[in-house]
Design a protein around this motif. Structure first.
Motif, short mmCIF file in Angstrom:
data_model
loop_
_atom_site.label_atom_id
_atom_site.label_comp_id
_atom_site.label_asym_id
_atom_site.label_seq_id
_atom_site.Cartn_x
_atom_site.Cartn_y
_atom_site.Cartn_z
N THR A 1 0.86 -1.18 0.00
CA THR A 1 0.00 0.00 0.00
C THR A 1 0.89 1.23 0.00
O THR A 1 1.29 1.72 1.05
CB THR A 1 -0.91 0.01 1.24
N ASN B 1 2.15 5.10 -2.00
CA ASN B 1 1.63 6.19 -2.83
C ASN B 1 2.81 6.94 -3.41
O ASN B 1 3.92 6.86 -2.89
CB ASN B 1 0.64 7.08 -2.05
N ASP C 1 -2.84 3.46 -5.46
CA ASP C 1 -3.29 4.67 -4.76
C ASP C 1 -4.01 5.63 -5.71
O ASP C 1 -4.70 6.53 -5.27
CB ASP C 1 -2.10 5.38 -4.11
N ASP C 2 -3.82 5.45 -7.02
CA ASP C 2 -4.38 6.44 -7.94
C ASP C 2 -4.67 5.81 -9.29
O ASP C 2 -3.98 4.89 -9.72
CB ASP C 2 -3.40 7.61 -8.12
N ARG D 1 -7.25 1.65 -3.75
CA ARG D 1 -7.54 2.39 -2.52
C ARG D 1 -8.62 3.43 -2.78
O ARG D 1 -8.50 4.25 -3.69
CB ARG D 1 -6.25 3.05 -2.02
N ASN E 1 -10.90 6.68 -1.59
CA ASN E 1 -10.98 7.85 -0.72
C ASN E 1 -12.44 8.31 -0.72
O ASN E 1 -12.93 8.82 -1.72
CB ASN E 1 -10.07 8.96 -1.25
N LYS F 1 -4.46 13.08 0.53
CA LYS F 1 -3.89 12.86 -0.80
C LYS F 1 -4.16 11.45 -1.35
O LYS F 1 -3.84 11.17 -2.49
CB LYS F 1 -2.38 13.12 -0.77
N TYR F 2 -4.71 10.58 -0.51
CA TYR F 2 -4.76 9.17 -0.86
C TYR F 2 -5.98 8.76 -1.68
O TYR F 2 -7.06 9.31 -1.53
CB TYR F 2 -4.77 8.32 0.41
#
Ligand SMILES: *Cc1c(COP(=O)(O)O)cnc(C)c1O
Length: 423
Positions: A98, A100, A120-121, A141, A143, A161-162
């Motif tokens: 995990t 980023n 993460d993105d 992930r 958010n 930011k995650y």
């Protein structure tokens, strides 16, 4: 109330200090194992539960090995953390990655070790495909943004930011499937040190509902959801620890209401808890070496904020006891401080404690509690401070130094002094 106990008497501690001078961290293996078993027992009501210990909380391979032995995996966020988990024999899908803002070589290493990559993105889908490959099993992930209130340490999800937004997530899973992924998982982490079980149950509910929405919109049945870390521990003696059975039962109720009717059972429940796994079972053991009386009364320790930065960094409370004076009345009010040239180097501010004797070799032992997670791991070398070592208390009563204290040579190891001499 929770009992702030230290596993050694003063006499036992004196014997240990003869061999291993203060300061040091002490971890209690038996207590760590008991806690791991209690968690697994409470969560055995799920068809598939897996805890991936957050390596950053206590990045020592000896501890990771104990946890692996109890059946835990690891959650890593960097290249060295991947190596640490690997050293402890944790690999394959027991390892979550995990990260980023991840560099290519970290993704490559995670893939090489068979870790479950948790993206993460949404832009990392192309990034991963271009620079490494899309694995068969992949996690994303989430958010939740305004859907979920944050807490003091981690802040509001909207400002964090995650993770992917909800829309990005739906599109992301479709894109990943198009690119060859076959098994899918969902992750979120929205709290830190949160003691309210309802908060974590609510997080599970949000993930379960999203899993159902993902199935409806994409036809993708998730294999597991990962609730992240963030379960709190009672740093203050009047706080209650989280009741594992209550937490597991609350999450199971949401599972039965949301996951069962959607046909998503069996859905794996994964966690990547750090703090509750080792936090209460580690202590920073120090000695009071100086007293000072000016406008306030100070106790100066042989450890400093470089060993444990939580109190200085965000005013975190860490309970303090004095070995042999556990039952003595707290007649004094002290600021308990370290030697850093920073005035926030204070382990405790205006704390009521028994009278403390100071001295280089005969000073009282000052025990700083709940330092088993995010303790030494957050240490640093500012002011040329050398970080202390780590001792493990085994169930048979023996002690092992699982990390020696840093030396001046360690501090200078990154300097090429031969160049200095040449000039
Ligand atoms: C820090 C962190 C954890 C562990 O958090 P704890 O508060 O120690 O439980 C787990 N997952 C991620 C992604 C983290 O950043």
């Amino acid at each position: 109330m929770n009992n702030k106990v230290f596993p050694l008497t003063k006499a036992q501690l004196e014997a240990v200090v003869d061999r291993y001078p203060t300061p040091f961290y002490l971890y209690d293996e038996a207590a760590i194992r008991r806690n791991a078993r209690a968690i697994l027992k409470a969560f055995s009501i799920f068809p598939a539960f897996k805890e991936h210990f957050a390596v950053k909380a206590l990045p020592n391979p000896f501890i990771l090995k104990i946890l692996a032995d109890e059946g835990f995996g690891a959650d890593c966020a960097s290249y060295p953390e991947l190596l640490l988990a690997d050293m402890a024999g944790i690999g394959g899908e027991l390892m979550m990655f995990t990260s980023n803002e991840t560099p290519v070589r970290e993704y490559q290493k995670a893939l090489e070790l068979g870790a479950v990559i948790n993206l993460d993105d949404s832009t990392h889908i192309d990034f991963l495909e271009k620079n490494a490959r899309i694995p068969e099993l992949i996690s994303c992930r989430y958010n939740p943004g305004p859907l979920k209130g944050g807490n003091a340490i981690i802040g509001k999800p909207e400002e964090a930011k995650y993770g992917f937004t909800r829309e990005q997530l739906i599109q992301g899973f479709v894109l990943l499937r198009d690119k060859g992924a076959k098994r899918f998982a969902l992750h979120t982490m929205v709290a830190s040190n949160e003691l309210n079980p309802e908060y974590h149950i609510e997080t599970a509910r949000i993930l379960f509902e999203l899993a159902v929405e993902i199935l409806a919109k994409t036809g993708i049945p998730l294999e597991f959801v990962n609730l992240g870390g963030g379960v709190g521990i009672p740093y203050q003696p009047d706080q209650q620890p989280i009741d594992y059975d209550y937490l597991a039962t609350g999450i199971k109720k949401a599972y039965d209401e949301i996951i069962l009717p959607a046909g998503l059972d069996p859905l794996g429940i994964h966690t990547e808890w750090g703090r509750i796994i080792t936090g209460p079972y580690g202590w920073l053991v120090t000695r009071a070496i100086h007293t000072k009386r000016i406008y306030r009364e100070y106790i100066g320790l042989d450890a400093c904020m470089a060993d444990l930065m939580r109190p200085g960094l965000y005013g975190a409370y860490h309970h303090i006891t004095i070995a042999g004076k556990e039952a003595a009345p707290p007649t004094e009010t002290y600021d308990v401080v370290g030697s850093l040239c920073e005035n926030n180097d204070k382990f405790a501010v205006q704390r009521n404690l028994p009278k403390i004797q100071a001295g280089e070799t005969d000073g009282d032992f000052v025990i700083i509690h709940d330092a088993g997670a995010h303790g030494r791991a957050m240490g640093f070398n500012y002011n040329g401070k050398l970080r202390c070592g780590e001792l493990l208390l085994s169930p048979d009563g023996s002690f092992t130094m699982i990390r020696r204290p840093e030396t001046v040579d360690d501090y200078f190891a990154t300097l090429d002094l031969s160049r200095l001499r040449r000039e």
